[in-house]
Write an enzyme that holds these catalytic residues in place. Structure first.
Site, PDB file in Angstrom:
ATOM      1  N   GLU A 158       9.618  18.499  -1.478  1.00  0.00           N
ATOM      2  CA  GLU A 158       8.303  19.184  -1.685  1.00  0.00           C
ATOM      3  C   GLU A 158       7.449  18.508  -0.677  1.00  0.00           C
ATOM      4  OE1 GLU A 158       6.550  21.435  -5.016  1.00  0.00           O
ATOM      5  OE2 GLU A 158       5.912  20.900  -3.037  1.00  0.00           O
ATOM      6  N   GLY A 163       2.237  17.793   2.183  1.00  0.00           N
ATOM      7  CA  GLY A 163       1.823  16.669   1.414  1.00  0.00           C
ATOM      8  C   GLY A 163       1.887  16.119  -0.167  1.00  0.00           C
ATOM      9  N   GLU A 219      -1.914  10.448  15.798  1.00  0.00           N
ATOM     10  CA  GLU A 219      -1.107  10.013  16.696  1.00  0.00           C
ATOM     11  C   GLU A 219      -2.052   9.410  18.095  1.00  0.00           C
ATOM     12  OE1 GLU A 219       2.006   8.619  15.839  1.00  0.00           O
ATOM     13  OE2 GLU A 219       1.825   9.199  13.643  1.00  0.00           O
ATOM     14  N   LYS A 234       5.933  23.542   9.454  1.00  0.00           N
ATOM     15  CA  LYS A 234       5.935  24.146   7.917  1.00  0.00           C
ATOM     16  C   LYS A 234       5.910  25.334   7.306  1.00  0.00           C
ATOM     17  CE  LYS A 234       3.483  19.980   7.670  1.00  0.00           C
ATOM     18  NZ  LYS A 234       1.163  19.211   8.214  1.00  0.00           N
TER      19      LYS A 234
HETATM   20  N1  LIG Z   1       3.505   9.868   6.919  1.00  0.00           N
HETATM   21  C1  LIG Z   1       2.943  10.909   6.132  1.00  0.00           C
HETATM   22  O1  LIG Z   1       2.056  11.328   5.969  1.00  0.00           O
HETATM   23  C2  LIG Z   1       3.675  11.741   6.370  1.00  0.00           C
HETATM   24  C3  LIG Z   1       3.073  13.357   5.100  1.00  0.00           C
HETATM   25  C4  LIG Z   1       4.188  14.584   4.797  1.00  0.00           C
HETATM   26  C5  LIG Z   1       5.360  13.857   5.332  1.00  0.00           C
HETATM   27  N2  LIG Z   1       5.746  12.783   5.991  1.00  0.00           N
HETATM   28  C6  LIG Z   1       7.253  12.844   6.648  1.00  0.00           C
HETATM   29  O2  LIG Z   1       8.424  12.161   5.908  1.00  0.00           O
HETATM   30  C7  LIG Z   1       8.581  11.663   6.597  1.00  0.00           C
HETATM   31  C8  LIG Z   1       8.396  10.039   6.795  1.00  0.00           C
HETATM   32  O3  LIG Z   1       7.419   9.496   7.619  1.00  0.00           O
HETATM   33  P1  LIG Z   1       6.909   8.322   7.837  1.00  0.00           P
HETATM   34  O4  LIG Z   1       4.964   9.044   8.335  1.00  0.00           O
HETATM   35  O5  LIG Z   1       7.152   7.141   6.262  1.00  0.00           O
HETATM   36  O6  LIG Z   1       7.577   7.805   8.935  1.00  0.00           O
HETATM   37  P2  LIG Z   1       7.661   6.075   9.953  1.00  0.00           P
HETATM   38  O7  LIG Z   1       5.880   5.617   9.276  1.00  0.00           O
HETATM   39  O8  LIG Z   1       7.932   6.550  11.142  1.00  0.00           O
HETATM   40  O9  LIG Z   1       8.873   5.651   9.021  1.00  0.00           O
HETATM   41  C9  LIG Z   1      10.057   5.830   9.153  1.00  0.00           C
HETATM   42  C10 LIG Z   1      11.162   4.602   8.781  1.00  0.00           C
HETATM   43  O10 LIG Z   1      12.631   5.643   8.731  1.00  0.00           O
HETATM   44  C11 LIG Z   1      13.177   4.053   9.886  1.00  0.00           C
HETATM   45  N3  LIG Z   1      13.684   4.535  10.811  1.00  0.00           N
HETATM   46  C12 LIG Z   1      13.893   5.688  11.514  1.00  0.00           C
HETATM   47  N4  LIG Z   1      14.645   5.660  12.518  1.00  0.00           N
HETATM   48  C13 LIG Z   1      15.037   5.093  11.861  1.00  0.00           C
HETATM   49  C14 LIG Z   1      16.992   5.074  12.508  1.00  0.00           C
HETATM   50  N5  LIG Z   1      17.352   5.707  13.453  1.00  0.00           N
HETATM   51  N6  LIG Z   1      17.691   4.190  12.120  1.00  0.00           N
HETATM   52  C15 LIG Z   1      17.149   4.188  10.788  1.00  0.00           C
HETATM   53  N7  LIG Z   1      15.753   3.483  10.248  1.00  0.00           N
HETATM   54  C16 LIG Z   1      15.375   4.776  10.916  1.00  0.00           C
HETATM   55  C17 LIG Z   1      12.164   3.315  10.241  1.00  0.00           C
HETATM   56  O11 LIG Z   1      12.617   1.950  10.482  1.00  0.00           O
HETATM   57  P3  LIG Z   1      11.451   0.860  10.748  1.00  0.00           P
HETATM   58  O12 LIG Z   1      10.868   0.384  10.022  1.00  0.00           O
HETATM   59  O13 LIG Z   1      12.699  -0.382  10.495  1.00  0.00           O
HETATM   60  O14 LIG Z   1      11.278   1.133  12.282  1.00  0.00           O
HETATM   61  C18 LIG Z   1      11.030   3.318   9.414  1.00  0.00           C
HETATM   62  O15 LIG Z   1      10.789   2.220   7.867  1.00  0.00           O
HETATM   63  C19 LIG Z   1       8.697  12.076   8.007  1.00  0.00           C
HETATM   64  O16 LIG Z   1       9.359  13.698   7.866  1.00  0.00           O
HETATM   65  C20 LIG Z   1       7.395  12.890   7.828  1.00  0.00           C
HETATM   66  O17 LIG Z   1       7.458  14.207   8.704  1.00  0.00           O
HETATM   67  C21 LIG Z   1       5.159  11.849   5.922  1.00  0.00           C
END
Ligand SMILES: NC(=O)c1ccc[n+]([C@@H]2O[C@H](COP(=O)([O-])OP(=O)(O)OC[C@H]3O[C@@H](n4cnc5c(N)ncnc54)[C@H](OP(=O)(O)O)[C@@H]3O)[C@@H](O)[C@H]2O)c1
Length: 470
Positions: A158, A163, A219, A234
């Site tokens: 979802e 989001g 970013e 999307k």
């Molecule tokens: N942020 C948003 O607003 C949003 C909205 C909709 C969808 N999403 C989706 O949600 C997902 C997560 O987004 P996010 O913003 O939460 O990302 P994020 O803040 O960059 O967090 C990524 C997490 O994954 C861990 N990680 C990344 N690569 C890894 C690897 N190779 N091995 C082990 N751990 C790993 C990182 O570990 P460390 O903490 O140790 O670096 C971190 O805890 C993505 O698919 C994104 O497209 C995000």
């Protein structure tokens, strides 16, 4: 009530917010949903990193002079716990995906690798998987869905599109008995924020982008948003859901907002339009064409992302700032619009949590997963698009120029609906709104215009939405 053990892969913006929700709200969630969810394992890359877990609140606080709420000002409400990371944390993510003590796996690391392998490993072990990973779904949706079907376990996503907005459920469940004709979305908050700042505050593209970066809406390296890649991913997922079609991000026509100028926006506004980055997916009935499946009409689908002029009377024109909205046109339900926060740790975690609860229910009842990303479809090229266009050209201010320009439009069968001339120093700007024309004809017109000696510049072309586009 049975306790369901949850393993979260990734503890960043979304994973951290989800962990906070589940740790602090476990009893309340159990009461509301009928399932007791316990986070038993959390996977990250860097175990040494100190972590704040909880996520930013969605409740508004103050406004900046520019009228924009910054994330900090939104009253970041972090459920800090000095004991994070705790004994549940590991950097061996496969040990979570394959752990027999984990009932449900939530993938929130993002990217293609190792997210794909982790999801496949979890499904293979018979665990339902929840993910928010649009990038991966837009590349490998069909493979993941097939793996989910073979394992008999749900793959829920979802949060992957828009989001917190419950769009995937709306298309995949609520409208499953209806026939969706078209979905038009503002699905990237960063670009909508930039365009709103340009339109309302008069900021240049560069200044609006800097503001978005400063406020945490974009970013430092913004190309995924401003070049339209995020919206294209999307759009691919939406097409998979709405048409049960195997669509990848490579099938989506894509233009970003980098070429949109303040002049384009001012002109659009003068004509009664707002400029928006739209993701549009649409099907076309092609009678008489029969697909490989017996008696099944071949489905023709177009998926596109580009800036467009949206008539001010259309509900999407009023979607401002970092908000998302999706407008659905279907045969029986007619027109629907969903609106809300398309990103942010806590709003996204809310959508993820809904999926986790569904996954928990699916373990106690039979899975009701519906096949998606399955059908092979024909993709309609952008050149065949028929819509109205707004185009301007800067020309030498000489007699006979207008006639020469109009002749070229006529030679390609592009009919002019409206035209106005603005004087520039030594030059003139000619602005044209066309009647509905074929994209390939418009492109041929522009190419010939560009070759004309009196034409100094052909400006950004904007497709006009809301006037009988087909
Ligand atoms: N942020 C948003 O607003 C949003 C909205 C909709 C969808 N999403 C989706 O949600 C997902 C997560 O987004 P996010 O913003 O939460 O990302 P994020 O803040 O960059 O967090 C990524 C997490 O994954 C861990 N990680 C990344 N690569 C890894 C690897 N190779 N091995 C082990 N751990 C790993 C990182 O570990 P460390 O903490 O140790 O670096 C971190 O805890 C993505 O698919 C994104 O497209 C995000």
């Amino acid at each position: 009530m049975r306790t369901m053990r949850v393993g979260i892969l990734g503890c960043g913006h979304v994973g951290g917010a989800l962990l906070g929700l589940l740790d602090t709200g476990r009893a309340e969630i159990a009461e509301r949903s009928g399932v007791d969810l316990e986070v038993v394992r959390v996977g990250v890359r860097d175990l040494a990193r100190s972590r704040s877990v909880g996520g930013e609140a969605s409740t508004p606080a103050r406004r900046t002079p520019s009228g924009v709420k910054s994330r900090e000002e939104e009253g970041a409400r972090w459920h800090q716990r000095s004991s994070y990371p705790d004994s549940r944390f590991t950097d061996d993510l496969f040990s979570i995906a394959e752990d027999d003590e984990v009932d449900i796996v939530v993938e929130l690391i993002g990217g293609l690798k190792p997210a794909r392998e982790l999801i496949l490993a979890a499904l293979c072990r018979g665990k339902p998987v929840v993910t928010a990973n649009k990038e991966l779904l837009a590349r490998s949706g069909r493979e993941l869905e097939e793996s989910s079907r073979h394992s008999g376990r749900s793959l829920l996503f979802e949060a992957a599109v828009a989001g917190a907005i419950p769009l995937v459920r709306a298309l995949g469940e609520s409208l499953v008995g209806d026939s969706v004709r078209r979905v038009i979305g503002i699905v990237n908050g960063t670009t909508n924020f930039i365009l709103t700042q340009m339109a309302e505050q008069g900021l240049s593209y560069e200044a609006a982008l800097s503001l978005a970066i400063g406020l945490g809406y974009a970013e430092q390296e913004p190309s995924a948003d401003v070049e339209g890649y995020d919206a294209a991913a999307k759009a691919a997922i939406l097409a998979g859901l709405a048409f049960n079609a195997d669509v990848t991000v490579d099938d989506v026509y894509r233009e970003g907002i980098v070429a949109v100028t303040n002049d384009d926006i001012a002109l659009a506004q003068r004509l009664g339009y707002e400029v928006k980055l739209l993701a549009v997916i649409e099907r076309e009935a092609r009678p008489g064409v029969v697909g490989p499946e017996k008696d099944s009409p071949r489905l023709s689908v177009r998926a596109r992302v580009h800036p467009a002029m949206v008539s001010r009377v259309h509900p999407l024109a009023g979607v401002r700032g970092q908000f998302n909205a999706v407008f659905i046109e279907s045969d029986a339900a007619g027109e629907l619009m969903l609106y809300g926060q398309g990103a942010g740790g806590l709003p996204t975690a809310s959508a993820v949590l809904g999926d986790v609860i569904d996954a928990a229910h699916s373990l106690t009842t039979k899975s009701s997963a519906r096949p998606v990303f399955r059908r092979t479809v024909e993709f309609l090229p952008i050149e065949e698009l028929r819509t109205e266009y707004c185009v301007y050209i800067d020309v030498l201010d000489q007699p006979g120029v207008l006639g020469a320009v109009a002749t070229i439009f006529g030679e390609h069968g592009v009919s002019i609906r409206w035209m106005e001339q603005f004087d520039l120093s030594g030059e003139a700007r000619l602005v044209f709104l066309t009647h509905i024309a074929r994209e390939s004809d418009l492109r041929a017109t522009l190419a010939d215009l560009e070759a004309l000696a009196v034409v100094e510049r052909v400006g950004q072309v904007l497709r006009v939405h809301g006037q009988g586009e087909s």
